[in-house]
Design an enzyme around this catalytic site. Structure first.
Site, PDB file in Angstrom:
ATOM      1  N   HIS A 248       0.861  -1.184   0.000  1.00  0.00           N
ATOM      2  CA  HIS A 248       0.000   0.000   0.000  1.00  0.00           C
ATOM      3  C   HIS A 248       0.893   1.229   0.000  1.00  0.00           C
ATOM      4  O   HIS A 248       1.949   1.232   0.614  1.00  0.00           O
ATOM      5  CB  HIS A 248      -0.908   0.016   1.243  1.00  0.00           C
ATOM      6  CG  HIS A 248      -2.059   0.964   1.094  1.00  0.00           C
ATOM      7  ND1 HIS A 248      -1.941   2.316   1.327  1.00  0.00           N
ATOM      8  CD2 HIS A 248      -3.334   0.753   0.690  1.00  0.00           C
ATOM      9  CE1 HIS A 248      -3.110   2.885   1.090  1.00  0.00           C
ATOM     10  NE2 HIS A 248      -3.965   1.971   0.701  1.00  0.00           N
ATOM     11  N   ASP A 299      -7.965  -5.434   0.133  1.00  0.00           N
ATOM     12  CA  ASP A 299      -8.458  -6.365  -0.893  1.00  0.00           C
ATOM     13  C   ASP A 299      -8.153  -7.815  -0.571  1.00  0.00           C
ATOM     14  O   ASP A 299      -8.877  -8.719  -1.003  1.00  0.00           O
ATOM     15  CB  ASP A 299      -7.826  -6.017  -2.253  1.00  0.00           C
ATOM     16  CG  ASP A 299      -8.579  -4.885  -2.907  1.00  0.00           C
ATOM     17  OD1 ASP A 299      -8.094  -4.334  -3.892  1.00  0.00           O
ATOM     18  OD2 ASP A 299      -9.673  -4.547  -2.412  1.00  0.00           O
TER      19      ASP A 299
HETATM   20  C1  SDX Z   1      -6.145  -0.610  -2.042  1.00  0.00           C
HETATM   21  O1  SDX Z   1      -4.369   4.176  -2.371  1.00  0.00           O
HETATM   22  C2  SDX Z   1      -5.344   3.675  -1.733  1.00  0.00           C
HETATM   23  O2  SDX Z   1      -5.795   4.192  -0.694  1.00  0.00           O
HETATM   24  C3  SDX Z   1      -5.914   2.393  -2.333  1.00  0.00           C
HETATM   25  C4  SDX Z   1      -6.951   1.682  -1.497  1.00  0.00           C
HETATM   26  C5  SDX Z   1      -8.231   2.460  -1.360  1.00  0.00           C
HETATM   27  O3  SDX Z   1      -8.959   2.172  -0.377  1.00  0.00           O
HETATM   28  O4  SDX Z   1      -8.563   3.261  -2.273  1.00  0.00           O
HETATM   29  O5  SDX Z   1      -6.426   1.463  -0.196  1.00  0.00           O
HETATM   30  C6  SDX Z   1      -7.297   0.360  -2.151  1.00  0.00           C
HETATM   31  O6  SDX Z   1      -5.333  -0.599  -1.162  1.00  0.00           O
HETATM   32  C7  SDX Z   1      -6.054  -1.672  -3.009  1.00  0.00           C
HETATM   33  C8  SDX Z   1      -4.634  -1.908  -3.547  1.00  0.00           C
HETATM   34  C9  SDX Z   1      -4.860  -3.081  -4.430  1.00  0.00           C
HETATM   35  N1  SDX Z   1      -3.679  -3.343  -5.275  1.00  0.00           N
HETATM   36  C10 SDX Z   1      -2.933  -4.414  -5.056  1.00  0.00           C
HETATM   37  O7  SDX Z   1      -3.056  -5.196  -4.105  1.00  0.00           O
HETATM   38  C11 SDX Z   1      -1.888  -4.599  -6.142  1.00  0.00           C
HETATM   39  C12 SDX Z   1      -0.574  -5.031  -5.537  1.00  0.00           C
HETATM   40  N2  SDX Z   1       0.004  -3.899  -4.810  1.00  0.00           N
HETATM   41  C13 SDX Z   1       1.033  -3.157  -5.435  1.00  0.00           C
HETATM   42  O8  SDX Z   1       0.947  -3.001  -6.808  1.00  0.00           O
HETATM   43  C14 SDX Z   1       1.492  -1.962  -4.637  1.00  0.00           C
HETATM   44  O9  SDX Z   1       1.689  -2.369  -3.359  1.00  0.00           O
HETATM   45  C15 SDX Z   1       0.638  -0.701  -4.635  1.00  0.00           C
HETATM   46  C16 SDX Z   1       0.337  -0.246  -6.009  1.00  0.00           C
HETATM   47  C17 SDX Z   1      -0.620  -0.947  -3.894  1.00  0.00           C
HETATM   48  C18 SDX Z   1       1.455   0.370  -3.908  1.00  0.00           C
HETATM   49  O10 SDX Z   1       2.551   0.588  -4.679  1.00  0.00           O
HETATM   50  P1  SDX Z   1       3.661   1.707  -4.408  1.00  0.00           P
HETATM   51  O11 SDX Z   1       3.360   2.487  -3.182  1.00  0.00           O
HETATM   52  O12 SDX Z   1       3.884   2.456  -5.674  1.00  0.00           O
HETATM   53  O13 SDX Z   1       4.936   0.836  -4.056  1.00  0.00           O
HETATM   54  P2  SDX Z   1       5.881   0.142  -5.129  1.00  0.00           P
HETATM   55  O14 SDX Z   1       5.076  -0.537  -6.201  1.00  0.00           O
HETATM   56  O15 SDX Z   1       6.923   1.134  -5.527  1.00  0.00           O
HETATM   57  O16 SDX Z   1       6.543  -1.016  -4.235  1.00  0.00           O
HETATM   58  C19 SDX Z   1       7.563  -0.715  -3.276  1.00  0.00           C
HETATM   59  C20 SDX Z   1       8.353  -2.013  -3.116  1.00  0.00           C
HETATM   60  C21 SDX Z   1       8.821  -2.576  -4.467  1.00  0.00           C
HETATM   61  O17 SDX Z   1       9.973  -3.353  -4.188  1.00  0.00           O
HETATM   62  P3  SDX Z   1      11.392  -2.824  -4.772  1.00  0.00           P
HETATM   63  O18 SDX Z   1      11.220  -2.674  -6.262  1.00  0.00           O
HETATM   64  O19 SDX Z   1      11.622  -1.489  -4.071  1.00  0.00           O
HETATM   65  O20 SDX Z   1      12.346  -3.910  -4.368  1.00  0.00           O
HETATM   66  O21 SDX Z   1       7.493  -3.044  -2.573  1.00  0.00           O
HETATM   67  C22 SDX Z   1       7.339  -4.084  -3.530  1.00  0.00           C
HETATM   68  C23 SDX Z   1       7.721  -3.519  -4.874  1.00  0.00           C
HETATM   69  O22 SDX Z   1       8.200  -4.551  -5.738  1.00  0.00           O
HETATM   70  N3  SDX Z   1       5.930  -4.431  -3.564  1.00  0.00           N
HETATM   71  C24 SDX Z   1       5.457  -5.667  -3.762  1.00  0.00           C
HETATM   72  C25 SDX Z   1       4.061  -5.547  -3.727  1.00  0.00           C
HETATM   73  N4  SDX Z   1       3.728  -4.264  -3.513  1.00  0.00           N
HETATM   74  C26 SDX Z   1       4.894  -3.582  -3.429  1.00  0.00           C
HETATM   75  N5  SDX Z   1       6.093  -6.851  -3.967  1.00  0.00           N
HETATM   76  C27 SDX Z   1       5.295  -7.929  -4.134  1.00  0.00           C
HETATM   77  N6  SDX Z   1       3.940  -7.894  -4.107  1.00  0.00           N
HETATM   78  C28 SDX Z   1       3.306  -6.717  -3.911  1.00  0.00           C
HETATM   79  N7  SDX Z   1       1.982  -6.693  -3.895  1.00  0.00           N
END
Ligand code: SDX
Length: 356
Positions: A248, A299
């Site tokens: 998140h 989720d």
């Molecule tokens: C909600 O924003 C909100 O408030 C959203 C929400 C709402 O109520 O409206 O809360 C709804 O939370 C739903 C989110 C549903 N999406 C997912 O579950 C998809 C998977 N999640 C990711 O894509 C990610 O965590 C985000 C998009 C939710 C957040 O991404 P960020 O803040 O841009 O962080 P990032 O992608 O830059 O990740 C930071 C690090 C990375 O590692 P490095 O490259 O630095 O080594 O964390 C890792 C990412 O690879 N990482 C994950 C991961 N999420 C982040 N690694 C594996 N699995 C994941 N799900």
């Protein structure tokens, strides 16, 4: 006098773009709606009371609640042109695409606030449209959650609808998330509530934002054992792939909504006699925390929760949208009340001085 541009992180990460009095979250896992803890509201209040609080800034008095609840029923009725629009969309189009299309084109009346309320009130009826013929409810004074739950499942059960209501409350609002911010950008051009809601619905579709819950269920249902689930995590992480339902932008320790739903699942899975999915989910959550210190987001547990409530996964994201539409009403009003066109600068890195 020209003001100097400032460079901010990509994705506006950790950038405060405006004030809001609607909700607040923090990295430690606190979520507050208009000053009240969201999980406490989910425990103690009805969806109508919380939707009113978010949209109008205070908990309703008895008469206000009665008026608001009757408004939601009255405004939920679909007029003929909306039904014609609904019928023109193919039955197997994703429900969220149907919602976005109909919301963008259906006739609305009154001022902006009334139009916004009309769109929010109609969402359950639009989402449940054409669901297998549901017998009319026996209860004559069913509330929003009971009506919505019955319309998409055919189940009339106050206890199960109460579980559903708690999730709706936790979905209602979440600061400047991507779809809400898209709504704010559109509202800032004075395009009106219908365009703003359409932007929000279009943005919500992305799996990085709203569309993860269905993906979570798909992978959870494949597992035959806890070991299966852990192998899945290890494989995805090794391949540097993201696991839906985790991570998140704000919550770095825990998503309070995910933890609340996880607790509710303890009783719901007992009532349903269905433990396996919860066991796999908890094993995945532990593995993700041990290996990557990444928490489950709402989720992740909501997917199992809705599955155990007998809700078809095609409704998962539209349900999120229906609840969040009351947060959109609040943000729309807040944006236009002290509006400034949202139009950031950019840093040009393309070629210069080319001759034709
Ligand atoms: C909600 O924003 C909100 O408030 C959203 C929400 C709402 O109520 O409206 O809360 C709804 O939370 C739903 C989110 C549903 N999406 C997912 O579950 C998809 C998977 N999640 C990711 O894509 C990610 O965590 C985000 C998009 C939710 C957040 O991404 P960020 O803040 O841009 O962080 P990032 O992608 O830059 O990740 C930071 C690090 C990375 O590692 P490095 O490259 O630095 O080594 O964390 C890792 C990412 O690879 N990482 C994950 C991961 N999420 C982040 N690694 C594996 N699995 C994941 N799900």
């Amino acid at each position: 006098m020209e003001t100097k541009s400032i460079r901010v992180a990509k994705g506006l990460e950790r950038v405060i773009v405006d004030d809001t009095a609607i909700s607040s979250t923090d990295s430690k896992g606190n979520l507050v709606y208009r000053g009240y803890k969201a999980t406490e509201l989910a425990e103690k209040k009805s969806f109508e009371e919380v939707a009113y609080l978010i949209a109008y800034g205070k908990l309703p008095k008895k008469a206000e609640l009665h008026e608001f609840s009757s408004q939601l029923i009255k405004l939920s009725r679909l007029d003929n042109s909306t039904i014609r629009l609904l019928k023109s969309i193919s039955g197997n189009a994703p429900k969220l695409d149907m919602l976005r299309t109909v919301i963008s084109g259906m006739p609305l009346e009154g001022n902006d606030e009334h139009k916004a309320l009309q769109m929010a009130a109609r969402m359950p009826a639009l989402i449940a449209y054409n669901v297998k013929a549901i017998k009319p409810m026996k209860s004559k004074n069913a509330n929003y959650a009971e009506r919505f739950y019955n319309a998409i499942t055919g189940i009339e059960d106050k206890n199960l609808a109460k579980y559903f209501e708690k999730l709706l409350i936790l979905y209602t609002e979440h600061e400047f998330n991507a779809s809400t911010f898209a709504l704010m950008v559109t509202a800032s051009t004075l395009a009106g509530p219908q365009a703003a809601f359409t932007s929000a619905l279009a943005t919500l579709k992305g799996p990085l934002h709203g569309g993860a819950n269905s993906e979570v269920l798909k992978y959870l249902l494949k597992f035959k054992s806890k070991e299966d689930a852990i192998r899945f995590v290890d494989k995805k992480l090794k391949a540097k792939e993201k696991i839906m339902g985790f991570g998140h932008r704000v919550y770095k320790i825990k998503d309070p909504r995910a933890q609340f739903v996880k607790l509710q699942l303890r009783t719901l899975s007992k009532e349903k006699g269905m433990y396996a999915l919860v066991e796999y989910a908890e094993a995945i959550e532990e593995e993700m925390w041990n290996l990557k210190r990444i928490p489950a987001n709402v989720d992740f547990y909501a997917a199992i929760y809705m599955y155990l409530l007998g809700i078809d996964e095609k409704f998962y994201l539209p349900i999120f949208a229906a609840a969040r539409s009351f947060g959109w009403i609040a943000h729309y009003k807040e944006q236009v009340a002290s509006n400034k066109l949202i139009r950031p600068d950019s840093n040009y890195i393309g070629p210069k001085g080319l001759k034709l």
